[in-house]
Design an enzyme around this catalytic site. Structure first.
Site, PDB file in Angstrom:
ATOM      1  N   LYS A 127       0.841  -1.195   0.000  1.00  9.78           N
ATOM      2  CA  LYS A 127       0.000   0.000   0.000  1.00  9.78           C
ATOM      3  C   LYS A 127       0.877   1.246   0.000  1.00  9.78           C
ATOM      4  O   LYS A 127       1.651   1.462   0.929  1.00  9.78           O
ATOM      5  CB  LYS A 127      -0.899   0.034   1.235  1.00  9.78           C
ATOM      6  CG  LYS A 127      -1.945   1.145   1.126  1.00  9.78           C
ATOM      7  CD  LYS A 127      -2.643   1.427   2.442  1.00  9.78           C
ATOM      8  CE  LYS A 127      -1.992   2.521   3.227  1.00  9.78           C
ATOM      9  NZ  LYS A 127      -2.036   3.846   2.610  1.00  9.78           N
ATOM     10  N   GLU A 149      10.950   1.583   9.677  1.00 12.48           N
ATOM     11  CA  GLU A 149      11.828   2.719   9.362  1.00 12.48           C
ATOM     12  C   GLU A 149      11.013   3.971   9.648  1.00 12.48           C
ATOM     13  O   GLU A 149      10.058   4.271   8.932  1.00 12.48           O
ATOM     14  CB  GLU A 149      12.247   2.672   7.904  1.00 12.48           C
ATOM     15  CG  GLU A 149      12.820   1.314   7.523  1.00 12.48           C
ATOM     16  CD  GLU A 149      14.013   1.392   6.597  1.00 12.48           C
ATOM     17  OE1 GLU A 149      14.039   2.273   5.753  1.00 12.48           O
ATOM     18  OE2 GLU A 149      14.914   0.561   6.754  1.00 12.48           O
ATOM     19  N   CYS A 187      13.290  11.901   5.385  1.00 14.19           N
ATOM     20  CA  CYS A 187      13.546  11.483   6.767  1.00 14.19           C
ATOM     21  C   CYS A 187      15.004  11.710   7.149  1.00 14.19           C
ATOM     22  O   CYS A 187      15.337  11.776   8.328  1.00 14.19           O
ATOM     23  CB  CYS A 187      13.170  10.021   6.949  1.00 14.19           C
ATOM     24  SG  CYS A 187      13.950   8.963   5.722  1.00 14.19           S
ATOM     25  N   GLU A 198       9.720  16.050  15.140  1.00  8.55           N
ATOM     26  CA  GLU A 198       9.930  16.010  13.697  1.00  8.55           C
ATOM     27  C   GLU A 198       8.916  16.921  13.005  1.00  8.55           C
ATOM     28  O   GLU A 198       7.710  16.728  13.142  1.00  8.55           O
ATOM     29  CB  GLU A 198       9.776  14.574  13.188  1.00  8.55           C
ATOM     30  CG  GLU A 198      10.157  14.452  11.739  1.00  8.55           C
ATOM     31  CD  GLU A 198       9.945  13.053  11.172  1.00  8.55           C
ATOM     32  OE1 GLU A 198       8.937  12.418  11.515  1.00  8.55           O
ATOM     33  OE2 GLU A 198      10.797  12.610  10.372  1.00  8.55           O
TER      34      GLU A 198
END
Ligand code: NDP
Length: 484
Positions: free
Chosen positions: A174, A249, A283, A384
């Site tokens: 997905k 991750e 990232c 973040e």
């Protein structure tokens, strides 16, 4: 209006429920496509197709699997221009970036794992004196789930799918509902390359519905997930009690440590990229910049000058450096952090405001933003943001720099700028991160392990690490009679 479909058992189909989700072009703010709103019924159909394909794909020769993967790599290259255009439209990233990085890297992922599988070997351990021989079988797991984020859509989607397929698994995958387009186009390419029906199934829909159905499916035995830390924790809570193999991750808040003894010009131009490439939505971006006090003022001046020369604009303009952020909610999230920074006493040295792009007035454009902070613990430096926003602050000593770098909950990557080899060795060993770049950034050799520590993830992908993740090791111990 484009209508995207799920790719199940080698054919395109709508969601069983018939429901659709709007897909936006972030550079104009307009809906330009509809995608299926898949749920657990679609995931189960995808699983059944994958399960049916597994006996034949898992026993196909290595050469057969390799050949198909290399053909997919070739076809991605052949379709470079149209895939790059689709990626830029869907994600808002500059077309030049999609052409130079995203799509070539998607092709490289298939090429790399198509070749790597021909070199993947298992170990043998002879128990001398006990007359036994052990050997390790590395067998495909079965049907595995791959879930990827929106920032590098085809690049990260293929980073998971290619090793999973190379190792002999069948896949239910997905992409993010925010950027489904190139994953949708990949289906056609796989069919053309001769990938047998059911080996790869691509299902579109939201995380909580289609994504969750993959994670919770009782017979999908491993999950490779790239995305946010909170989503990763949620996935682990579902998958761990089902004893699924998990590779996570997750997010990052990566330090960029700049020492006065570095190659200044190289550092400056790479730091502009590591801060703002892909609108800061990588990232691995170095979003916390720490600069040795003796060059801090000089760096500030030069960095602001270079950043202010970046052009924020339509992704399809050749001279655009910074395109649109991926979505309205994401743009609002990033802007909320700029407000938080001001409330926390940070100084906006540059940027901070939305940009109106002529002809694309409703797109999600934001200036690259530099915030000077005083406290390493402030929210804007700890959480973040995942947008074109960096923090900067000075440090006095190497010990202080290390403390600042390690003072967050994340540990994905770090960048170090110095010409001192002793310092390089010391800091590389002590920085809490899965990846350390020294005098470079985003330099990737696909054979190397990739992943994070702390709340940036669990497990490693890349090279043989990925092939190990997508296989189960089984030891076979044979006792033999040493007497003739
Ligand atoms: P999300 O965690 O929101 O989503 C990632 C993927 O998971 C999407 O496909 C999403 O679907 C899906 N998802 C969401 N909820 C669930 C759920 N409950 N169960 C299963 N799947 C779910 O991340 P973003 O897409 O916002 O991506 C940004 C994040 O990804 C950042 O934190 C970034 O650091 C991280 N990232 C990490 C990388 C690494 O290698 N460590 C590389 C790149 C990004 P949908 O979008 O349709 O909701």
């Amino acid at each position: 209006m484009d209508y995207l479909k799920n790719y199940i058992n080698g054919t395109y189909c709508e969601a069983i429920s018939g429901a659709w989700i709007d897909n936006y072009n972030p550079s104009t703010g307009a809906v330009y496509a509809q995608i299926p709103d898949a749920d657990n019924k679609d995931i189960d159909a995808a699983y059944k197709a994958a399960q049916a394909a597994f006996p034949s794909w898992s026993t196909a020769t290595i050469e057969t699997r390799s050949r198909v993967l290399l053909k997919i790599a070739d076809l991605i290259e052949v379709n470079l221009d149209s895939l790059a255009e689709a990626e830029a439209r869907d994600n808002g990233k500059p077309l030049s970036l999609a052409k130079a990085v995203d799509i070539p890297r998607a092709s490289a992922n298939f090429r790399f794992f198509g070749n790597a599988i021909t070199q993947f070997a298992s170990e043998a351990h002879e128990s001398v004196g006990l007359n036994t021989m052990n050997y390790t079988l590395r067998q495909p797991i079965g049907v595995v789930g791959c879930i990827s984020p929106w920032n590098l859509p085809l690049y990260l989607f293929t980073w998971k799918i290619a090793p999973a397929l190379a190792a002999g698994n069948c896949v239910v995958a997905k992409p993010s509902e925010v950027t489904p387009m190139t994953a949708y186009l990949l289906g056609e390419i796989c069919t053309e390359a001769g990938l047998p029906p059911g080996v790869l199934n691509i299902v579109h829909g939201t995380g909580p519905s289609a994504g969750q159905a993959i994670v919770a499916h009782p017979n999908i035995k491993a999950i490779s997930f790239t995305g946010g830390t909170e989503t990763g924790a949620h996935i682990a809570r579902t998958a761990a009690p089902m004893f699924k193999k998990l590779s996570l991750e997750l997010g990052g808040k990566n330090p960029n440590l700049i020492f006065a003894d570095c190659n200044y010009e190289k550092m400056l131009s790479v730091t502009v990229k590591s801060s703002f490439a892909n609108q800061g939505q990588i990232c691995l971006c170095g979003s916390r910049i720490y600069v040795e006090e003796t060059i801090y003022e000089e760096f500030k001046k030069d960095f602001i000058a270079k950043v202010s020369a970046l052009k924020v604009g339509n992704p399809f303009d050749d001279d655009t450096n910074i395109g649109a952020l991926v979505s309205k909610p994401h743009m609002e999230k990033v802007q909320s952090y700029i407000k938080i920074a001001q409330e926390e006493g940070g100084s906006i040295l540059y940027g901070g405001a939305p940009v109106t792009v002529a002809g694309s007035e409703n797109g999600y454009y934001l200036q690259p933003t530099i915030i000077e902070i005083k406290d390493n613990g402030c929210r804007v430096n700890q959480e973040e943001i995942f947008g074109p926003v960096v923090t900067i602050m000075p440090f006095k000593t190497e010990t202080e720099a290390l403390e600042l770098a390690n003072g967050v909950k994340y540990g994905l990557s770090a960048t170090l700028w110095t010409s001192n080899i002793d310092r390089t060795m010391r800091l590389s060993a002590q920085i809490q991160a899965g990846i350390v770049w020294v005098n470079t950034w985003l330099n990737r050799d696909l054979r190397t392990p990739f992943g994070g520590v702390k709340q940036s993830g669990v497990g490693r992908e890349g090279g043989f690490e990925a092939l190990k993740f997508f296989t189960e090791a089984k030891n076979v111990c044979i006792s033999y009679d040493a007497d003739i």
